[in-house]
Scaffold this motif. Structure first.
Motif, short mmCIF file in Angstrom:
data_model
loop_
_atom_site.label_atom_id
_atom_site.label_comp_id
_atom_site.label_asym_id
_atom_site.label_seq_id
_atom_site.Cartn_x
_atom_site.Cartn_y
_atom_site.Cartn_z
N HIS A 1 5.94 0.02 7.15
CA HIS A 1 5.23 -0.64 8.23
C HIS A 1 4.89 -2.06 7.78
O HIS A 1 4.26 -2.25 6.73
CB HIS A 1 3.95 0.12 8.60
N HIS B 1 3.08 -1.29 4.23
CA HIS B 1 2.59 0.08 3.98
C HIS B 1 3.79 1.01 3.93
O HIS B 1 4.62 1.01 4.84
CB HIS B 1 1.64 0.48 5.11
N SER C 1 0.85 -1.19 0.00
CA SER C 1 0.00 0.00 0.00
C SER C 1 0.88 1.24 0.00
O SER C 1 1.85 1.31 0.76
CB SER C 1 -0.92 0.02 1.23
N SER D 1 1.26 -7.76 4.81
CA SER D 1 0.92 -6.41 4.34
C SER D 1 2.08 -5.47 4.64
O SER D 1 2.68 -5.52 5.73
CB SER D 1 -0.36 -5.92 5.02
N GLN E 1 -1.39 2.36 10.80
CA GLN E 1 -1.42 0.94 11.15
C GLN E 1 -2.80 0.34 10.90
O GLN E 1 -2.91 -0.80 10.42
CB GLN E 1 -1.02 0.78 12.62
N THR F 1 -3.14 -0.30 7.18
CA THR F 1 -2.41 -1.50 6.77
C THR F 1 -3.20 -2.75 7.10
O THR F 1 -3.26 -3.71 6.32
CB THR F 1 -1.04 -1.54 7.46
N GLN G 1 2.32 -7.12 13.96
CA GLN G 1 2.87 -5.93 13.34
C GLN G 1 4.19 -5.53 13.97
O GLN G 1 4.53 -5.94 15.09
CB GLN G 1 1.88 -4.76 13.46
#
Length: 399
Positions: free
Chosen positions: A339, A332, A275, A330, A296, A299, A362
Motif C-alpha cells: 500500500h 505498508h 511498515s 509511506s 490504510q 499507513t 494513496q
C-alpha cells in the motif's frame, strides 16, 4: 487385600528402607566431651538457646522502594504499534485533520507512466523475491494455523521464514535495485535506518493522544520533498455518534516524546516510511480480522508521526500552519501486498475549527506476486507484478 509389588529375599529397595528405619532410632551416646569442658571451666549451652536467639532487624534504605513521582504523568489515549483504529482511515483522518485523495499527485503519476524497467532489472527483482521469501536459511516455528469456524482443529506447526524478516529482506533488496538505477547524487544523500521509534503527543480538541509507533525501515534524505501545489477537494469525515478516540485505551504515563532524528541524522528528513504488517502481531482491540481501511489508516498514522516529529524540530512545539509543508512517503507491506501513500503536512494545528487541512494521497492495494513458495520441492513464483516496482522507484527518486 491390597496388591503390592513382588519382593524377593534380597530386594535392595526394601533393604535401604529398613536400614534407614533402624538407624533413625539410634540414641546418641555420651562421649564425655561435656564433662571434660565443664572440668576446665568452659560453659556449655544448649543449641536451641543459640539457634532461637532473635536478633534485631536492621532496615536498609537500599532495599526500600522509593515512591514514584507522578507529577509529570498525563492522562492520554494511546495508539500503539500493534493495534489499528476501529474506524480505520476515517478515524485517522479526524485525528490528523486530513483529507484523502484516492490517487497519487499528477507529478508522481506521470513519472510512473514514463518509467521503464529493463528485462535485467525484472530478473533481479524476481531473484530478490525468491531470495527473501523462499531461499533464506533462517527458519523458526511459525504461528499456529487457525481454521475459520473450527477453532478446535489443532493443525501441525510448520517452520518457515517469519513475516518481519521477509519484509526486511525484500525492502532492502528492492531499495538496492532502486539505488542502482538512480543517479549517484541521489543515492549518496540517502540513508536507511531500521527500527526507528516515534512517540508523539497530539492535542486534539480537549483530548491528548499518544502515537507510539515504529518505522520498521526509514529511508532518510538530506533534502526535503517539494510540496505539491494545487487545489485538492475533500472533507474530513464525521463518524458520529462515535468519538474519534474510540478504541484508543486511556492510560497514565510520563510525557516524554521519543525522537529518532538525533545524532548524525538530525539534519536528515524522512523520505519513505516502511511498515511491516503481520496478522499475528497487529490486531484489532477485539481480536477481529484487520480490514483494508484499517491498514490504510495505519499507513497514514505512520507517515504523520514522522512528519509531525520533524516539523516540531524545525518550527517548535507551538501548533501552527507551516511555512513550507513537509512531505513524507509511506509504504505498508506484508511481503506480498503493498500500500503506497504520500502525506503532506500543512499544519500542526489539529483542531476541527482549523480550515487548513493536511493531505493524504494513496493508491489501492497491489500484489507483488500471487504465489511464492515451495510446491513439490520446487520454488514457485507466479503472478509477478513488475509494475509495482515502478512506484517504489519513483518514490525513491522523488525530491
Amino acid at each position: 487385600m491390597r496388591l503390592t509389588s513382588k519382593l524377593c529375599a534380597q530386594h535392595i529397595g526394601f533393604m535401604f528402607k529398613k536400614h534407614w528405619h533402624v538407624q533413625g532410632k539410634r540414641v546418641a551416646r555420651s562421649t564425655g566431651a561435656i564433662e571434660e569442658l565443664k572440668a576446665h571451666g568452659i560453659e556449655v549451652k544448649d543449641p536451641e538457646e543459640v539457634i532461637g536467639l532473635k536478633r534485631p532487624f536492621v532496615e536498609f534504605e537500599l532495599f526500600k522502594q522509593k515512591p514514584i513521582d507522578t507529577s509529570s504523568y498525563v492522562d492520554c489515549h494511546d495508539f500503539g504499534n500493534d493495534n489499528v483504529l476501529v474506524e480505520g482511515l476515517s478515524q485517522a483522518q479526524i485525528i490528523t485533520n486530513s483529507i484523502v485523495v484516492d490517487e497519487l499527485p499528477e507529478k508522481i503519476s506521470s513519472s510512473i507512466e514514463k518509467t521503464e524497467i529493463s528485462s535485467a532489472t525484472k530478473q533481479n527483482i524476481h531473484r530478490a523475491i525468491l531470495a527473501s521469501c523462499v531461499f533464506d536459511a533462517y527458519q523458526e516455528k511459525l504461528p499456529k494455523i487457525k481454521v475459520p469456524g473450527k477453532p478446535m482443529y489443532n493443525l501441525p506447526r510448520i517452520y518457515g521464514i517469519p513475516v518481519n524478516r521477509k519484509c526486511e529482506l525484500l525492502i532492502s533488496k528492492l531499495l538496492f535495485e532502486c539505488e542502482k538505477l538512480a543517479a549517484s547524487n541521489i543515492s549518496q544523500q540517502n540513508k536507511l535506518v531500521n527500527d526507528a521509534y516515534f512517540e508523539v503527543f497530539l492535542q486534539k480538541n480537549d483530548n491528548l493522544i499518544r502515537l507510539n509507533v515504529k518505522a520498521d525501515s526509514l529511508l532518510l534524505s538530506k533534502t526535503t520533498i517539494e510540496p505539491f501545489s494545487g487545489t485538492f477537494e475533500g472533507n474530513v469525515p464525521d463518524i458520529f455518534p462515535m468519538n474519534f478516540t474510540i478504541g484508543l485505551p486511556k492510560i497514565q504515563i510520563p510525557k516524554n516524546e521519543l525522537n529518532p532524528f538525533t545524532g548524525i541524522i538530525s539534519n536528515y528528513f524522512p523520505h519513505i516510511v516502511f511498515s511491516h504488517f503481520s496478522p499475528e502481531e497487529v490486531t484489532n482491540l477485539y481480536k477481529t480480522p484487520v480490514k483494508t481501511n484499517q491498514l490504510q489508516g495505519r499507513t497514514l498514522l505512520k507517515a504523520f508521526a514522522a512528519a509531525y516529529t520533524k516539523a516540531t524540530m524545525m518550527y517548535g512545539n507551538k501548533t501552527k500552519d507551516l511555512e513550507k509543508p513537509l512531505v513524507v512517503q509511506s509504504i505498508h507491506t506484508d511481503g506480498k501486498q503493498f500500500h503506497f501513500g504520500i502525506f503532506q503536512l500543512n499544519t500542526t494545528n489539529l483542531s476541527d475549527s482549523n480550515e487548513t487541512k493536511n493531505i493524504w494521497f494513496q493508491t489501492p492495494l497491489f500484489n507483488l506476486y500471487d504465489v511464492c513458495e515451495y510446491q513439490k520441492g520446487q520454488p514457485i513464483l507466479d503472478g509477478f507484478n513488475p509494475e509495482l516496482f515502478k512506484i517504489l522507484n519513483v518514490f525513491y527518486n522523488n525530491s
